[in-house]
Design a protein around this motif. Structure first.
Motif: not given
Length: 305
Positions: A45-62, A64-70, A105-106
């Protein structure tokens, strides 16, 4: 044809809810997305833009899906998409995407915008399985109205950028368990006969038969050959039942099959397939091969413009 015994279901009869529930109960966690993957994403996160793009919930088991951008995203530059872990059991897909971000990537900063989804299917990652919680293969369900949330979440992530993608590389493995577990399970789930095939010994690529880019594929093959061996064709000139069209390359109609590499409209796409079960391949070699493939792909498209 050969009907393989699979311990769930009745041969010749597709699974219903009962069989899917049985399959699901038998899939236990073998490793941790939270421990293995998330700390490495967060450390970027100090070198890239890290953010969540979605979430899964499987019978209460969750999850978070993450993407890393320039970090310094430049709308004037094209976009390269790297995806890993579409099939969660294919370890170097996840680890190779992370290693690329950490080590290479840098050097592409200011030259191309990078968008990386390192682990598309965390439930499958934890259970070392090809399918998701619903016994669905994400890599045959990349459709906006599809049943796999792993797939639709990624489609939603890239949708605002369509028209800007120059390339997409999707990182996979072909393993011995494809033949011992996952293809027999697929046949049982669908009520079909299981027809044995041969697991290719080495790295190969899957091009898009509807928009082939043979020189792009060969640039990647040449780079990866310096890291690991390239799969030869079998006695009939095939790899996983498909004709070999060039050294280490087969083709699928990726949009027809609703595969991941069909979601961006990028002119340059490929799916890597590393072979981790080779007696000469180590986890490090597999990860290095994925990184070499990503770098070779980006280097090629940057020259082409």
């Amino acid at each position: 044809m050969t009907t393989a015994f699979y311990p769930i279901g009745t041969p010749g009869t597709p699974w219903g809810d009962t069989e899917r529930d049985t399959w699901r109960r038998q899939r236990t966690g073998l490793r941790s997305y939270t421990e293995d993957v998330l700390p490495r994403i967060e450390s970027l996160s100090d070198r890239f833009d890290v953010s969540a793009y979605g979430a899964l919930d499987y019978n209460g088991e969750t999850y978070t899906l993450y993407a890393v951008r320039s970090l310094n995203w430049n709308p004037a530059l094209p976009v390269a998409l790297v995806t890993g872990g579409v099939h969660g059991y294919e370890t170097s897909g996840v680890m190779g995407a992370l290693q690329f971000l950490e080590t290479e990537a840098a050097r592409y900063a200011g030259r191309i915008n990078l968008l990386v989804a390192p682990c598309v299917s965390p439930w499958g990652y934890e259970r070392i399985n090809r399918w998701n919680y619903d016994a669905i293969d994400p890599n045959r369900n990349f459709r906006p109205d599809g049943p796999a949330r792993e797939s639709t979440a990624l489609i939603e992530l890239v949708a605002p950028l369509r028209g800007q993608f120059l390339m997409h590389i999707d990182l996979h493995e072909t393993t011995d368990s494809d033949e011992s577990e996952f293809r027999p399970a697929l046949a049982a789930r669908d009520g079909k006969d299981f027809i044995p095939d041969t697991v290719p010994d080495g790295f190969y690529l899957v091009d898009d038969s509807e928009h082939p880019q043979p020189e792009f594929q060969q640039a990647i093959i040449a780079a990866v050959a310096r890291v690991t061996h390239i799969a030869p064709p079998d006695a009939s000139g095939h790899i996983i039942g498909c004709p070999v069209v060039a050294h280490g390359v087969i083709e699928y109609p990726v949009a027809t099959y609703a595969m991941c590499t069909g979601i961006t409209g990028a002119p340059y796409t490929t799916t890597t397939e590393v072979y981790p079960d080779s007696p000469t391949a180590s986890p490090k070699e597999c990860n290095d091969a994925q990184v070499a493939a990503v770098c070779a792909a980006i280097d090629y498209v940057l020259v082409q413009g």
